[in-house]
Design a protein around this motif. Sequence first.
Motif, PDB file in Angstrom:
ATOM      1  N   HIS A  71      -6.329 -14.416   1.676  1.00 23.63           N
ATOM      2  CA  HIS A  71      -5.573 -15.049   2.764  1.00 23.63           C
ATOM      3  C   HIS A  71      -5.361 -14.082   3.924  1.00 23.63           C
ATOM      4  CE1 HIS A  71      -2.600 -17.561   4.735  1.00 23.63           C
ATOM      5  NE2 HIS A  71      -1.775 -16.511   4.779  1.00 23.63           N
ATOM      6  N   ASN A  72      -4.926 -12.847   3.598  1.00 27.49           N
ATOM      7  CA  ASN A  72      -4.604 -11.890   4.664  1.00 27.49           C
ATOM      8  C   ASN A  72      -5.876 -11.390   5.371  1.00 27.49           C
ATOM      9  OD1 ASN A  72      -1.775 -11.895   4.299  1.00 27.49           O
ATOM     10  ND2 ASN A  72      -2.029 -10.634   2.473  1.00 27.49           N
ATOM     11  N   ALA A  73      -6.987 -11.268   4.624  1.00 25.81           N
ATOM     12  CA  ALA A  73      -8.236 -10.852   5.254  1.00 25.81           C
ATOM     13  C   ALA A  73      -8.719 -11.938   6.232  1.00 25.81           C
ATOM     14  CB  ALA A  73      -9.295 -10.575   4.199  1.00 25.81           C
ATOM     15  N   LYS A  74      -8.543 -13.201   5.823  1.00 26.68           N
ATOM     16  CA  LYS A  74      -8.991 -14.309   6.662  1.00 26.68           C
ATOM     17  C   LYS A  74      -8.161 -14.381   7.944  1.00 26.68           C
ATOM     18  CE  LYS A  74     -10.342 -17.902   4.489  1.00 26.68           C
ATOM     19  NZ  LYS A  74     -10.372 -19.127   3.654  1.00 26.68           N
ATOM     20  N   ASN A  75      -6.865 -14.106   7.828  1.00 32.34           N
ATOM     21  CA  ASN A  75      -5.963 -14.227   8.980  1.00 32.34           C
ATOM     22  C   ASN A  75      -5.723 -12.887   9.679  1.00 32.34           C
ATOM     23  OD1 ASN A  75      -5.558 -17.011   8.530  1.00 32.34           O
ATOM     24  ND2 ASN A  75      -4.032 -16.533   6.946  1.00 32.34           N
ATOM     25  N   SER A  76      -6.460 -11.825   9.199  1.00 27.09           N
ATOM     26  CA  SER A  76      -6.356 -10.491   9.805  1.00 27.09           C
ATOM     27  C   SER A  76      -4.933  -9.932   9.741  1.00 27.09           C
ATOM     28  CB  SER A  76      -6.834 -10.522  11.263  1.00 27.09           C
ATOM     29  OG  SER A  76      -8.208 -10.883  11.331  1.00 27.09           O
ATOM     30  N   ASN A  77      -4.191 -10.301   8.688  1.00 28.23           N
ATOM     31  CA  ASN A  77      -2.878  -9.679   8.453  1.00 28.23           C
ATOM     32  C   ASN A  77      -3.114  -8.385   7.679  1.00 28.23           C
ATOM     33  OD1 ASN A  77      -1.642 -11.910   9.656  1.00 28.23           O
ATOM     34  ND2 ASN A  77      -1.513 -13.004   7.678  1.00 28.23           N
ATOM     35  N   LEU A  78      -3.553  -7.352   8.405  1.00 26.69           N
ATOM     36  CA  LEU A  78      -4.051  -6.162   7.714  1.00 26.69           C
ATOM     37  C   LEU A  78      -2.976  -5.368   6.970  1.00 26.69           C
ATOM     38  CD1 LEU A  78      -6.747  -4.934  10.260  1.00 26.69           C
ATOM     39  CD2 LEU A  78      -6.976  -6.434   8.281  1.00 26.69           C
ATOM     40  N   PRO A  79      -1.758  -5.198   7.446  1.00 25.87           N
ATOM     41  CA  PRO A  79      -0.758  -4.482   6.627  1.00 25.87           C
ATOM     42  C   PRO A  79      -0.485  -5.189   5.293  1.00 25.87           C
ATOM     43  CG  PRO A  79      -0.064  -4.579   8.916  1.00 25.87           C
ATOM     44  CD  PRO A  79      -1.257  -5.484   8.809  1.00 25.87           C
ATOM     45  N   GLU A  80      -0.339  -6.544   5.373  1.00 28.38           N
ATOM     46  CA  GLU A  80      -0.123  -7.297   4.132  1.00 28.38           C
ATOM     47  C   GLU A  80      -1.367  -7.230   3.245  1.00 28.38           C
ATOM     48  OE1 GLU A  80       0.465  -8.335   7.120  1.00 28.38           O
ATOM     49  OE2 GLU A  80       2.579  -8.925   7.255  1.00 28.38           O
ATOM     50  N   PHE A  81      -2.545  -7.211   3.890  1.00 30.17           N
ATOM     51  CA  PHE A  81      -3.793  -7.060   3.134  1.00 30.17           C
ATOM     52  C   PHE A  81      -3.785  -5.753   2.330  1.00 30.17           C
ATOM     53  CE2 PHE A  81      -8.039  -5.095   3.010  1.00 30.17           C
ATOM     54  CZ  PHE A  81      -8.739  -6.043   2.280  1.00 30.17           C
ATOM     55  N   GLY A  82      -3.360  -4.643   2.948  1.00 25.80           N
ATOM     56  CA  GLY A  82      -3.293  -3.356   2.267  1.00 25.80           C
ATOM     57  C   GLY A  82      -2.321  -3.386   1.093  1.00 25.80           C
ATOM     58  N   ASP A  83      -1.161  -4.065   1.297  1.00 21.73           N
ATOM     59  CA  ASP A  83      -0.180  -4.179   0.202  1.00 21.73           C
ATOM     60  C   ASP A  83      -0.766  -4.970  -0.960  1.00 21.73           C
ATOM     61  OD1 ASP A  83       1.589  -2.776   1.734  1.00 21.73           O
ATOM     62  OD2 ASP A  83       2.641  -4.581   2.481  1.00 21.73           O
ATOM     63  N   SER A  84      -1.479  -6.052  -0.676  1.00 22.74           N
ATOM     64  CA  SER A  84      -2.082  -6.866  -1.737  1.00 22.74           C
ATOM     65  C   SER A  84      -3.118  -6.059  -2.515  1.00 22.74           C
ATOM     66  CB  SER A  84      -2.737  -8.115  -1.143  1.00 22.74           C
ATOM     67  OG  SER A  84      -1.782  -8.949  -0.536  1.00 22.74           O
ATOM     68  N   VAL A  85      -3.920  -5.241  -1.787  1.00 22.81           N
ATOM     69  CA  VAL A  85      -4.924  -4.413  -2.461  1.00 22.81           C
ATOM     70  C   VAL A  85      -4.244  -3.402  -3.384  1.00 22.81           C
ATOM     71  CG1 VAL A  85      -6.695  -2.646  -2.112  1.00 22.81           C
ATOM     72  CG2 VAL A  85      -6.699  -4.696  -0.694  1.00 22.81           C
ATOM     73  N   SER A  86      -3.163  -2.765  -2.902  1.00 24.61           N
ATOM     74  CA  SER A  86      -2.460  -1.756  -3.709  1.00 24.61           C
ATOM     75  C   SER A  86      -1.851  -2.380  -4.969  1.00 24.61           C
ATOM     76  CB  SER A  86      -1.357  -1.089  -2.879  1.00 24.61           C
ATOM     77  OG  SER A  86      -1.911  -0.386  -1.793  1.00 24.61           O
ATOM     78  N   SER A  87      -1.170  -3.526  -4.799  1.00 26.44           N
ATOM     79  CA  SER A  87      -0.563  -4.170  -5.978  1.00 26.44           C
ATOM     80  C   SER A  87      -1.633  -4.666  -6.940  1.00 26.44           C
ATOM     81  CB  SER A  87       0.348  -5.316  -5.550  1.00 26.44           C
ATOM     82  OG  SER A  87      -0.408  -6.321  -4.882  1.00 26.44           O
ATOM     83  N   GLY A  88      -2.752  -5.178  -6.384  1.00 27.73           N
ATOM     84  CA  GLY A  88      -3.844  -5.614  -7.270  1.00 27.73           C
ATOM     85  C   GLY A  88      -4.452  -4.460  -8.034  1.00 27.73           C
ATOM     86  N   SER A  89      -4.573  -3.287  -7.375  1.00 32.00           N
ATOM     87  CA  SER A  89      -5.120  -2.107  -8.060  1.00 32.00           C
ATOM     88  C   SER A  89      -4.225  -1.673  -9.212  1.00 32.00           C
ATOM     89  CB  SER A  89      -5.280  -0.975  -7.039  1.00 32.00           C
ATOM     90  OG  SER A  89      -5.646   0.216  -7.695  1.00 32.00           O
ATOM     91  N   LYS A  90      -2.914  -1.666  -8.949  1.00 31.79           N
ATOM     92  CA  LYS A  90      -1.980  -1.288 -10.028  1.00 31.79           C
ATOM     93  C   LYS A  90      -2.058  -2.279 -11.189  1.00 31.79           C
ATOM     94  CE  LYS A  90       1.468   1.317  -7.381  1.00 31.79           C
ATOM     95  NZ  LYS A  90       0.648   1.528  -6.201  1.00 31.79           N
ATOM     96  N   ALA A  91      -2.139  -3.569 -10.852  1.00 32.30           N
ATOM     97  CA  ALA A  91      -2.239  -4.594 -11.905  1.00 32.30           C
ATOM     98  C   ALA A  91      -3.521  -4.398 -12.715  1.00 32.30           C
ATOM     99  CB  ALA A  91      -2.199  -5.978 -11.305  1.00 32.30           C
ATOM    100  N   LEU A  92      -4.624  -4.081 -12.048  1.00 33.95           N
ATOM    101  CA  LEU A  92      -5.887  -3.867 -12.759  1.00 33.95           C
ATOM    102  C   LEU A  92      -5.811  -2.651 -13.669  1.00 33.95           C
ATOM    103  CD1 LEU A  92      -8.387  -4.677  -9.883  1.00 33.95           C
ATOM    104  CD2 LEU A  92      -8.313  -5.828 -12.118  1.00 33.95           C
ATOM    105  N   CYS A  93      -5.166  -1.587 -13.197  1.00 35.64           N
ATOM    106  CA  CYS A  93      -4.997  -0.399 -14.059  1.00 35.64           C
ATOM    107  C   CYS A  93      -4.147  -0.748 -15.281  1.00 35.64           C
ATOM    108  CB  CYS A  93      -4.345   0.733 -13.265  1.00 35.64           C
ATOM    109  SG  CYS A  93      -5.426   1.455 -12.016  1.00 35.64           S
ATOM    110  N   GLY A  94      -3.071  -1.536 -15.041  1.00 34.21           N
ATOM    111  CA  GLY A  94      -2.235  -1.963 -16.174  1.00 34.21           C
ATOM    112  C   GLY A  94      -2.998  -2.838 -17.147  1.00 34.21           C
ATOM    113  N   LEU A  95      -3.822  -3.750 -16.605  1.00 36.49           N
ATOM    114  CA  LEU A  95      -4.645  -4.611 -17.460  1.00 36.49           C
ATOM    115  C   LEU A  95      -5.628  -3.789 -18.287  1.00 36.49           C
ATOM    116  CD1 LEU A  95      -5.432  -7.556 -15.027  1.00 36.49           C
ATOM    117  CD2 LEU A  95      -4.442  -7.804 -17.308  1.00 36.49           C
ATOM    118  N   THR A  96      -6.247  -2.810 -17.640  1.00 38.83           N
ATOM    119  CA  THR A  96      -7.229  -1.983 -18.352  1.00 38.83           C
ATOM    120  C   THR A  96      -6.563  -1.190 -19.462  1.00 38.83           C
ATOM    121  OG1 THR A  96      -8.450  -1.771 -16.286  1.00 38.83           O
ATOM    122  CG2 THR A  96      -9.014  -0.239 -18.052  1.00 38.83           C
TER     123      THR A  96
END
Length: 1546
Positions: free
Chosen positions: A449-474
């Motif tokens: 959503h944020n990449a499509k709407n160019s909301n880049l700060p929120e995009f960065g936050d989503s990437v960071s939280s997704g990375s942490k979730a992936l590390c936790g999943l792994t």
Amino acid sequence: SARRLVQQEPGCSAAARPELQALTVCLFFFFQPGAKMVTASKATVPTIGDQASAMQLGQCAKNLASALAELRTASQKAQEACGPLEIENALSMVRDLEKDLKDAKASAEHGKLQPLPGDTLEKSSQDLGTSTKAVSSAIAQLLSEATQGNENYTGMAARDVAQALKSLASAARGVASTTDDALARNAMLDCAGDVMDKSANLIEETKRAIAKPGDAESQQRLAQVAKAVSQALNRCVNCLPGQRDVDNAIRSVGEASKTLLSDSFPSSGRSFQEVQAQLNEVAAGLNQSANEVVQASRGTTQDLSRATSKFGQNFSNFLEAGVDMAGTSQSKDDQTQVVSNLKTISMSSSKLLLSAKALSTDPSSPNLKNQLAAAARAVTDSINQLITMCTQQAPGQKECDNALRELESVIGMLENPTEAVSDLSYFDCVDSVMENSKVLGESMAGISHNAKNSNLPEFGDSVSSGSKALCGLTEAAAQAAYLVGVSDPNSSAGQKGLVDPAQFARANQSIQMACQNLVDPACTQSQVLSAATIVAKHTSALCNACRLASSKTPNPVAKRQFVQSAKEVANTTANLVKSIKVCQQSLGESKTNHVWPPGHAAMEPIVAAARTMLMSSTGLIQTARSLAVNPKDPPKWSVLAGHSRTVSDSIKKLITNMREKAPGQRECDDAIEVLNGCIREVDQASLAAISQQLTPREDISMENLHGQMAASVHEISNLIDPVAVAARSEASQLGHKVSQMASYFEPLIMAAIGTASKIVSSQQQMAVLDQTKTLTESALQMLYTAKEAGGNPKAAHMQEALEESVQMMKEAVDDLGTTLAEAASAAGAVGGMVDSINDSINKMEDSPALDPEGTFVDYQTTMVRTAKAIAVTVQEMVTKSNTNPDDLGGLANQLTNEFGNLANEAKYAAVTAENDEIGSHIKKQVGELGFSCTGLVTKAGALQCSPNDTFTKKELIEGARKVSEKVSHVLASLQAGNRGTQACITAASAVSGIIADLDTTIMFATAGTLNRENSETFADHREYILKTAKALVEDTKLLVSGAGASQEKLAQAAQSSVITITKLADVVKLGAASLGSEDPETQVVLINAVKDVAKALGNLISSTKAAAGKPHDDPSMLQLKNSAKVMVTNVTSLLKTVKAVEDEATKGTRALEATIEHIKQELTVFSSSEPPPKTTTPEEFIRMTKGITMATAKAVAAGNSCRQEDIIATANLSRRAIADMLHSCKEAAYHPEVGKDVQMRALRYGNECAAGYLGLLEHVLVIIQKPTHDLKQQLSSYSKRVAGSVTELIQAAEAMKGTEWVDPEDPTVIAENELLGAAAATEAAAKKLEQLRPRRVALAPLNFEEQILEAAKSIAAATSALVKAASAAQRELVAQGKVGAIPANAVDDGQWSQGLISAARMVAAATNNLCEAANSAVQGHASEEKLISSAKQVAASTAQLLVACKVKADQDSQTMKRLQAAGNAVKRASDNLVKAAQKAAFDAQDDQAVVVKNKMVGGIAQIIAAQEEMLRKERELDEARKKLATIRQQQYKFLPSELREDGQDQ
């Protein structure tokens, strides 16, 4: 070596010392694996199908266990003989190793050093790393023991050092012999030789330090020498191939990092963008190199060399770029922050290389792989932190780069998850996956959503939280895969040591990070409090770990070290917390995991799904990174959608696989299927047994079958608790334990069916099969519950059901085990008992599974009681060996159980003993007692098989003597362990004997037979009594003070008090006798006074024993003070009684005062919550309340008369009546069948009754001192209060029995009990008839025997029904009031009841005679006439019983109809039996053929003989008739009136 050692002199000559030491060392390392071998072999025996192999393995296991036990005893004695020589031997061994390494170097210089078979460079390198770690650990232990000054343990530690150095020298030689590089070879041998030299110096210094314990200078020298050894070890390890490259890399990191110490960082002149691009590039290279180091540390030394060299080069490049970035920074603060981050990266890089080095030298070491992975992640995190701060990219780009690096660092977890990566349980992993999957789903939606709407700060936050979730999943997926892998029955999970190194490492890391936050000036108040909480949490966990480890280790020095360390941690934590408030607030190695191929296959779906998720997530983030810059790229959006779908699908698959692959579920299903099959087999065998078609097994003996069953039941019993624990909270262990348990049921079922097939009695067959089926069904129920619980501690709804199923299974195991033990002991098979004793001895050497709940005194007391019980059992075995050898099996079983209890208590007594020497001595003596018990049990079995063997009988008596001797040794070792408390135990026993003796004297005095000797008077004894009583007071003071003093003083005080109370009791008895038998009441008063003193002393001794060694604020100290007060009170009372005993005016008053004080003390004991030592029936309780009524009347009379004689008699009677009532009330209230409400009610009214009676006696005391008419008038109100309490007490007793309560004195109750007894007798007779089998004659079955048995069974059944109907009729009469429930018309009802009782007894006796006659007739030992007579007697006695019941009954009641029907049934059955017997007799007469002789003389002689026989039979018939008439006349005199007419009719 051992053979030569035996031939040495007992003095242990110098020549024998090295051999002895070498032998002792070898044995030390042999005992533990040997004991495990025995345990594993015994557990395997039931699962072996081949009987010969199973028997052979079982016998070998027994032989090995016996040999190990003997060897352990012998080695202990040898070690005691030459224990101090350990240090000398270790030193000699190290010097020899140094010489061997020099010889190896000489061989290498001449090119003659060849590798030994099996030596390779990789293996030798790993061995060197492992042995280096062992040497370091052993040296640390040696230093600890030397500091404590314990010579024995220091010697053992020196021996361990020498053994570890031996492994190191062997590994060093292996490395040298397999290395091609001559310089590396010589360096390795030189460094190893240097280690030996420095270690020898350390042992010599240790020897000197032991001679001067506590000397500061010696300790300092010891520390210096130990440091030299540590440095030599490091140099030795650094000589390993590949290690030099790692060290070079570490040095290069250190050298490069020195540039960070500079004060200024000049600019390179390049633009910020150029420096930023370079930093990003080298950061990616360093991150990749870190992951390569992780991979190479598990490969060859060449791989590690390449990876570390590359890492060192990449680090230098990265640091150079970082310094450029610092120089380019515009502000001083930015520059400082960049340099700080570079220092962090430098530190984490060094840790990574050190972890890789450690893992390469010791790949099997637990947790090192996890530490290495954590170090690599720390490098990645620190790089990300620097990049985030330094780079100026479009928003979202840094977050994407950081996420990619994080995912790259965690993917290694999924390579081969054979180690735990966290502390999460399986179900915690499932929860973690669910939570992180939700977060990841939201993050993926946010990224799109944020990449499509160019909301880049929120995009960065989503990437960071997704990375942490992936590390936790792994992490959760890797941990879950590991748990699934080790849960496979073929895999083995890591076993914990005394402490968990991973826990300590994690705590260390968390505490260090928290402390860094605390000292950071920029730290906020909330961060300070959070850091303090983290420190407190982890230090508390460390203290608990130390406490648990100290309770588990058998080494007293290590125990003290653990405790001291925990105290230091706790104190420093407390100081830290105080400071924050002011500011405003490895011991015991673990074993590695081993996952077998089936385990790998089980974990693969989880790992594959997680790997797919990570790969797709990496692609997703890379695609999103591009889209964030250029959102108008349609092909990229379709790629992003594809990655998003793949990630979602892989997470769904991961969750599905985790739920399907939950540990233990498949194994539970398999086990349930096995148990269902076992139940079907038992059912088929039961049907075959019922139809008499169970074919006996001929391929195995009954004893072996019993042994198989017992072994299987034993192993199943041992697995109940482990399965329950796994089902509650350890999912990874559930599959292992369930599979183990199921594996024992098939052999159990086979053995049970085989056993049943060899049993003749169908009833016993069904008992064995039913109990086996019950056990199997209870196990099946437990497995269903365990599967449902699944090891999930959050499944609270299953915990109660699991507990119930565990309890049911334990009861089933106990029932079957008891049956097997009884059968084995009855058959003289003692193999299982011997095994049980040996198991108890072996388990005694293991550390206790639970923390001790009591003190040494508690275990000592229990052990003394159990040891004495063993002595009694042994003495009884000696007696039975002469009188009844068949009972020896049961006694041997009892001895086995008693020894098992003793050995279990000994384990805890040894742990809680004052020092280790005492604990070891106790275990040693109990072990020797066990060996003696095995000999005695074996002889008991032999004698049971051959009761007339005099030689075996002598051997049994000799074995019993040895056991008794060993029991005395055990008691002596316990006394040495705590001499004072042991003396208290002995003293309490002696005081109990004195009290019993005084009770006997009171009986003589009450009977008026306590006569004076000669013409002595009481005055002759008064002074000695007073003197002895005062001496007892002094002993009391010593006893109380002894509780806090040494054991020696406590022992002296206890012994002195017993001597004094014995003298006091003797002299008071003499004084009482001197009063003369004409005044028995005064005699009783005096003896009661000294008896109160003895009871108080007994309680005081018990309190002193419980309080010994306790702190002053302990509750037992308060109990001690209270007991001392009671003691002083009772001695004072005795002194007053002695002074008043000859004073006619006051002796009654004094007696009453003493009785009042005694009742108060009894009331205190009654009110305590401690349960009584035994229980009694409500009937006994009611019997005791009758004395209260009599005593109350006596007290009222004494209050009215005020005569001293009446008062003394009242005092004595009251004392006895109240004490008996209180004792019986509490014993009845605590009966298991009494409910809580009724119990509280009985105790309340018992208290009220005693208090009311106490008030009455106190009022009588007031009247005696000041008699007035008004006071005497008040006596009636006091007596009414007591009477009311007695009534309430009786009602409470009736409530204890519920609606079934009856007065035991009631004649109708006696009649009912006789009827029920008669019914029981007839039922027993019927069962006896059921077991009879008619004898068979070939080709000619005797039909009349079948008829006799059937008819006799019918009579027995019908008679039983008749007696029960009579009982019901009798109850109906009571209910209708025709017979009084209370004996108002005692004479009439009593006479009727006597008739009923005699009739019931006659029925039971006649039925019993019938059974005996039937048995004899069937076996061919009795005539049919006797059977006919017995049947007629049953009919006659039945008729008498009917008449007795009809006397007062309602003829139309249903009960009387049932009674009449039952009587008719008995008559019919008796008639049938008589007809069958008469027919048999008539047929037999027909079959008799008379041969008539033809000759004249012979014919006349035949006629004469026949006439003679006829006359003799007629005379015998007349005599029998007269005898019968006489018997009936005698019986007639005793018959009640209701039965006499009926008797005449008959």
